[in-house]
Each structure stands twice: as structure tokens, then as C-alpha cells.
Scaffold this motif. Structure first.
Motif, PDB file in Angstrom:
ATOM      1  N   ILE A  97       0.585  -1.607   0.016  1.00 27.04           N
ATOM      2  CA  ILE A  97       0.201  -0.282   0.098  1.00 27.04           C
ATOM      3  C   ILE A  97       0.780   1.204  -0.104  1.00 27.04           C
ATOM      4  O   ILE A  97       1.894   1.180   0.573  1.00 27.04           O
ATOM      5  N   LEU A  98       0.858   2.110  -1.061  1.00 22.06           N
ATOM      6  CA  LEU A  98       1.545   3.120  -1.265  1.00 22.06           C
ATOM      7  C   LEU A  98       0.678   4.672  -0.453  1.00 22.06           C
ATOM      8  O   LEU A  98      -0.156   5.046  -1.483  1.00 22.06           O
ATOM      9  N   MET A  99       1.355   5.706   0.145  1.00 18.99           N
ATOM     10  CA  MET A  99       1.187   6.768   0.459  1.00 18.99           C
ATOM     11  C   MET A  99       1.595   7.605  -0.085  1.00 18.99           C
ATOM     12  O   MET A  99       2.873   7.543   0.292  1.00 18.99           O
ATOM     13  N   GLN A 100       1.415   8.591  -1.213  1.00 19.10           N
ATOM     14  CA  GLN A 100       2.530   9.282  -1.616  1.00 19.10           C
ATOM     15  C   GLN A 100       1.718  10.605  -0.917  1.00 19.10           C
ATOM     16  O   GLN A 100       0.623  10.736  -0.313  1.00 19.10           O
ATOM     17  N   TYR A 101       2.754  11.698  -1.092  1.00 17.22           N
ATOM     18  CA  TYR A 101       2.490  13.146  -0.924  1.00 17.22           C
ATOM     19  C   TYR A 101       3.312  13.910  -2.230  1.00 17.22           C
ATOM     20  O   TYR A 101       3.259  13.597  -3.080  1.00 17.22           O
ATOM     21  N   VAL A 161       3.763  15.352   3.597  1.00 13.68           N
ATOM     22  CA  VAL A 161       4.654  14.293   3.946  1.00 13.68           C
ATOM     23  C   VAL A 161       4.010  13.778   5.317  1.00 13.68           C
ATOM     24  O   VAL A 161       3.739  12.324   5.471  1.00 13.68           O
ATOM     25  N   ASP A 162       4.095  14.676   6.489  1.00 13.65           N
ATOM     26  CA  ASP A 162       3.469  13.923   7.687  1.00 13.65           C
ATOM     27  C   ASP A 162       2.247  13.935   7.659  1.00 13.65           C
ATOM     28  O   ASP A 162       1.966  12.644   7.969  1.00 13.65           O
ATOM     29  N   GLU A 163       1.475  14.125   6.766  1.00 15.14           N
ATOM     30  CA  GLU A 163       0.152  13.179   6.069  1.00 15.14           C
ATOM     31  C   GLU A 163       0.445  11.927   5.853  1.00 15.14           C
ATOM     32  O   GLU A 163      -0.412  11.194   6.168  1.00 15.14           O
ATOM     33  N   ALA A 164       0.789  11.533   4.988  1.00 15.94           N
ATOM     34  CA  ALA A 164       1.024  10.611   4.250  1.00 15.94           C
ATOM     35  C   ALA A 164       1.977   9.767   5.431  1.00 15.94           C
ATOM     36  O   ALA A 164       1.521   8.051   4.763  1.00 15.94           O
ATOM     37  N   ARG A 165       2.701  10.050   6.041  1.00 15.80           N
ATOM     38  CA  ARG A 165       3.790   8.932   6.981  1.00 15.80           C
ATOM     39  C   ARG A 165       2.460   8.653   7.792  1.00 15.80           C
ATOM     40  O   ARG A 165       2.365   7.339   8.248  1.00 15.80           O
ATOM     41  N   ARG A 166       1.604  10.004   8.902  1.00 11.84           N
ATOM     42  CA  ARG A 166       0.572   9.622  10.060  1.00 11.84           C
ATOM     43  C   ARG A 166      -0.390   8.710   9.029  1.00 11.84           C
ATOM     44  O   ARG A 166      -1.147   7.004   9.585  1.00 11.84           O
ATOM     45  N   LEU A 167      -0.696   8.647   8.121  1.00  6.15           N
ATOM     46  CA  LEU A 167      -2.278   7.843   7.049  1.00  6.15           C
ATOM     47  C   LEU A 167      -1.563   6.400   7.298  1.00  6.15           C
ATOM     48  O   LEU A 167      -1.951   5.011   7.276  1.00  6.15           O
ATOM     49  N   ALA A 168      -0.117   5.831   6.322  1.00 11.17           N
ATOM     50  CA  ALA A 168       0.339   4.819   6.394  1.00 11.17           C
ATOM     51  C   ALA A 168       0.537   4.092   7.675  1.00 11.17           C
ATOM     52  O   ALA A 168       0.516   3.332   7.457  1.00 11.17           O
ATOM     53  N   GLU A 169       1.301   4.843   8.581  1.00 11.25           N
ATOM     54  CA  GLU A 169       1.145   3.966  10.046  1.00 11.25           C
ATOM     55  C   GLU A 169      -0.492   4.132  10.292  1.00 11.25           C
ATOM     56  O   GLU A 169      -0.900   2.675  10.873  1.00 11.25           O
ATOM     57  N   GLU A 170      -1.062   4.279  10.257  1.00  8.69           N
ATOM     58  CA  GLU A 170      -2.890   3.986  10.391  1.00  8.69           C
ATOM     59  C   GLU A 170      -3.193   2.758   9.461  1.00  8.69           C
ATOM     60  O   GLU A 170      -3.852   1.783   9.363  1.00  8.69           O
ATOM     61  N   LEU A 171      -2.901   3.055   8.818  1.00 11.53           N
ATOM     62  CA  LEU A 171      -3.374   1.466   7.188  1.00 11.53           C
ATOM     63  C   LEU A 171      -2.673   0.172   7.865  1.00 11.53           C
ATOM     64  O   LEU A 171      -2.843  -0.887   8.245  1.00 11.53           O
ATOM     65  N   ARG A 172      -1.325   0.161   8.267  1.00  6.55           N
ATOM     66  CA  ARG A 172      -0.629  -0.161   8.439  1.00  6.55           C
ATOM     67  C   ARG A 172      -0.507  -1.174  10.123  1.00  6.55           C
ATOM     68  O   ARG A 172      -1.212  -2.564   9.921  1.00  6.55           O
ATOM     69  N   ALA A 173      -1.474  -0.249  10.820  1.00  5.88           N
ATOM     70  CA  ALA A 173      -2.442  -1.076  12.216  1.00  5.88           C
ATOM     71  C   ALA A 173      -3.504  -1.744  12.243  1.00  5.88           C
ATOM     72  O   ALA A 173      -3.909  -2.870  12.409  1.00  5.88           O
ATOM     73  N   LEU A 174      -4.333  -1.256  10.361  1.00  4.49           N
ATOM     74  CA  LEU A 174      -5.545  -1.731  10.830  1.00  4.49           C
ATOM     75  C   LEU A 174      -5.040  -3.309   9.300  1.00  4.49           C
ATOM     76  O   LEU A 174      -5.729  -4.110   9.377  1.00  4.49           O
ATOM     77  N   ALA A 175      -3.887  -2.805   8.711  1.00  2.00           N
ATOM     78  CA  ALA A 175      -3.362  -4.144   8.058  1.00  2.00           C
ATOM     79  C   ALA A 175      -3.006  -5.544   8.895  1.00  2.00           C
ATOM     80  O   ALA A 175      -3.457  -6.761   8.604  1.00  2.00           O
ATOM     81  N   LEU A 176      -2.815  -4.738  10.771  1.00  2.64           N
ATOM     82  CA  LEU A 176      -2.562  -5.781  11.945  1.00  2.64           C
ATOM     83  C   LEU A 176      -3.611  -6.646  12.195  1.00  2.64           C
ATOM     84  O   LEU A 176      -3.499  -7.712  13.140  1.00  2.64           O
ATOM     85  N   VAL A 182       4.095  -8.975   7.819  1.00  3.04           N
ATOM     86  CA  VAL A 182       3.769  -7.520   7.319  1.00  3.04           C
ATOM     87  C   VAL A 182       4.253  -6.016   8.027  1.00  3.04           C
ATOM     88  O   VAL A 182       5.181  -6.654   8.578  1.00  3.04           O
ATOM     89  N   ARG A 183       5.960  -5.619   7.349  1.00  7.83           N
ATOM     90  CA  ARG A 183       5.992  -4.716   7.816  1.00  7.83           C
ATOM     91  C   ARG A 183       5.928  -3.867   7.769  1.00  7.83           C
ATOM     92  O   ARG A 183       5.255  -2.812   7.239  1.00  7.83           O
ATOM     93  N   ASP A 184       7.202  -3.157   8.466  1.00 15.44           N
ATOM     94  CA  ASP A 184       7.049  -1.198   9.794  1.00 15.44           C
ATOM     95  C   ASP A 184       6.066  -0.689   7.958  1.00 15.44           C
ATOM     96  O   ASP A 184       7.346  -0.788   7.288  1.00 15.44           O
ATOM     97  N   VAL A 185       6.273   0.455   8.599  1.00 15.37           N
ATOM     98  CA  VAL A 185       6.427   1.125   6.947  1.00 15.37           C
ATOM     99  C   VAL A 185       7.925   2.066   6.844  1.00 15.37           C
ATOM    100  O   VAL A 185       8.206   2.310   7.674  1.00 15.37           O
ATOM    101  N   VAL A 186       7.730   1.967   5.669  1.00 14.09           N
ATOM    102  CA  VAL A 186       9.491   1.810   4.874  1.00 14.09           C
ATOM    103  C   VAL A 186       9.113   2.767   3.764  1.00 14.09           C
ATOM    104  O   VAL A 186       7.952   3.206   2.994  1.00 14.09           O
ATOM    105  N   GLU A 187       9.827   4.082   4.269  1.00 14.75           N
ATOM    106  CA  GLU A 187      10.100   4.974   3.384  1.00 14.75           C
ATOM    107  C   GLU A 187      10.546   4.918   1.744  1.00 14.75           C
ATOM    108  O   GLU A 187      11.642   4.840   2.125  1.00 14.75           O
ATOM    109  N   THR A 188      10.350   5.819   0.278  1.00 10.74           N
ATOM    110  CA  THR A 188      11.428   5.826  -0.496  1.00 10.74           C
ATOM    111  C   THR A 188      10.986   6.949  -0.944  1.00 10.74           C
ATOM    112  O   THR A 188      10.023   7.494  -0.497  1.00 10.74           O
ATOM    113  N   PRO A 189      11.724   7.263  -2.449  1.00 14.23           N
ATOM    114  CA  PRO A 189      10.911   8.226  -2.853  1.00 14.23           C
ATOM    115  C   PRO A 189      10.213   8.226  -3.585  1.00 14.23           C
ATOM    116  O   PRO A 189       9.538   9.550  -3.753  1.00 14.23           O
ATOM    117  N   PHE A 190       9.357   6.951  -3.574  1.00 14.77           N
ATOM    118  CA  PHE A 190       8.021   7.152  -4.744  1.00 14.77           C
ATOM    119  C   PHE A 190       6.744   7.721  -2.851  1.00 14.77           C
ATOM    120  O   PHE A 190       5.503   7.739  -3.504  1.00 14.77           O
TER     121      PHE A 190
END
Length: 147
Positions: free
Chosen positions: A48-52, A66-81, A130-138
Motif C-alpha cells: 500500500i503506497l501513501m504518496q505525498y 509528508v507528515d500526513e502521508a506518514r500518519r496515514l501509512a501508520e494507520e493503514l499498517r495498524a489496520l492491516a495487522l 507485514v513490514r513497518d512503514v518504509v519510506e522511499t522516493p515514491f
């Protein structure tokens, strides 16, 4: 590569070799080759990719910070688990990657194909982990190993 993807003399030589063996000189229309067959580690993953705004290939009009994307990604990770959640459905509903229509499925890939931070995280996962949230240029990824 698989059979049918390379020129015949090169491909024939590769598939006659055992892993770790070196060929003799092989001539093709591209020139002369010496080939070593190596083992290729492949995995399968979905994400699941959260772009900004400003991330590589972000869709036009995306104004998420960036902060909103990171927060959403963390929330989605919690949902995925969460027991009973469906990773594919989460990807279809929330991911900004074109793979979202396939439930985030990236298929199978070998080392050297993905950006380094994504690859490193994906190859460390156990199957169906399922991995912790990972940041890439995408953007920010939630990665699930499928194979």
C-alpha cells in the motif's frame, strides 16, 4: 529471465549450466559471451503506497504533506495487522500506486529490481509478514510478503 525471453544461443547456454558453473565462449548476434549462472532469489509482495505532494510519480493535484502521508501509512499498517482485515481491500481503497487495482500485488521480483530501501525491507520479511512503514522516493509503503 525465463525461457523465450533471450536470444536462442545465449539462452540455450544459460539453461545448460548448473548454478555456479561458467560457460565456454558463446557466440550470438550480439557478439561473444562468457556466462556464469547464479542463483536468483525471488519473492512476491504486495504493498500500500501513501504518496505525498512532491513524491516521485505522485498524481497531479495530490496535496497531502509528508507528515500526513506518514500518519496515514501508520494507520493503514495498524489496520492491516488487525485480525480479519484484508490487505488487498485496504490497498484497493487507499493506495496511490497503480498496483492498487490489483490489491497492491507487485508480483514476483528478484533483488536489484526495486529501490534499495523497499527491497531491503521486503526481502527481510517472512512470508505473509507485514513490514513497518518504509519510506522511499515514491512515498510511504506498507509491505506484505506473499511468496
Amino acid at each position: 529471465f525465463r525461457r523465450g525471453e533471450m536470444i536462442e544461443p545465449f539462452e540455450d547456454a544459460v539453461f545448460e549450466l548448473k548454478v555456479g558453473e561458467l560457460s565456454g565462449v558463446v557466440e550470438s548476434s550480439f557478439g561473444f559471451h562468457i556466462i556464469e549462472r547464479i542463483a536468483v532469489e525471488e519473492i512476491g509482495a504486495s504493498h500500500i503506497l501513501m504518496q505525498y505532494e512532491g513524491s516521485r510519480y505522485a498524481p497531479g493535484g495530490l496535496s497531502r504533506s509528508v507528515d500526513e502521508a506518514r500518519r496515514l501509512a501508520e494507520e493503514l499498517r495498524a489496520l492491516a495487522l488487525t485480525p480479519g482485515s484484508d490487505f488487498s481491500d485496504l490497498a484497493r481503497q487507499h493506495s496511490t500506486c497503480p498496483s492498487s487495482s490489483a490489491g497492491g500485488d507487485l508480483g514476483r521480483f528478484a533483488r536489484g529490481v526495486m529501490v534499495p530501501s523497499f527491497e531491503e525491507a521486503a526481502f527481510k520479511l517472512s512470508i505473509v509478514g507485514v513490514r513497518d512503514v518504509v519510506e522511499t522516493p515514491f512515498g510511504f509503503h506498507i509491505i506484505k510478503r506473499t511468496f
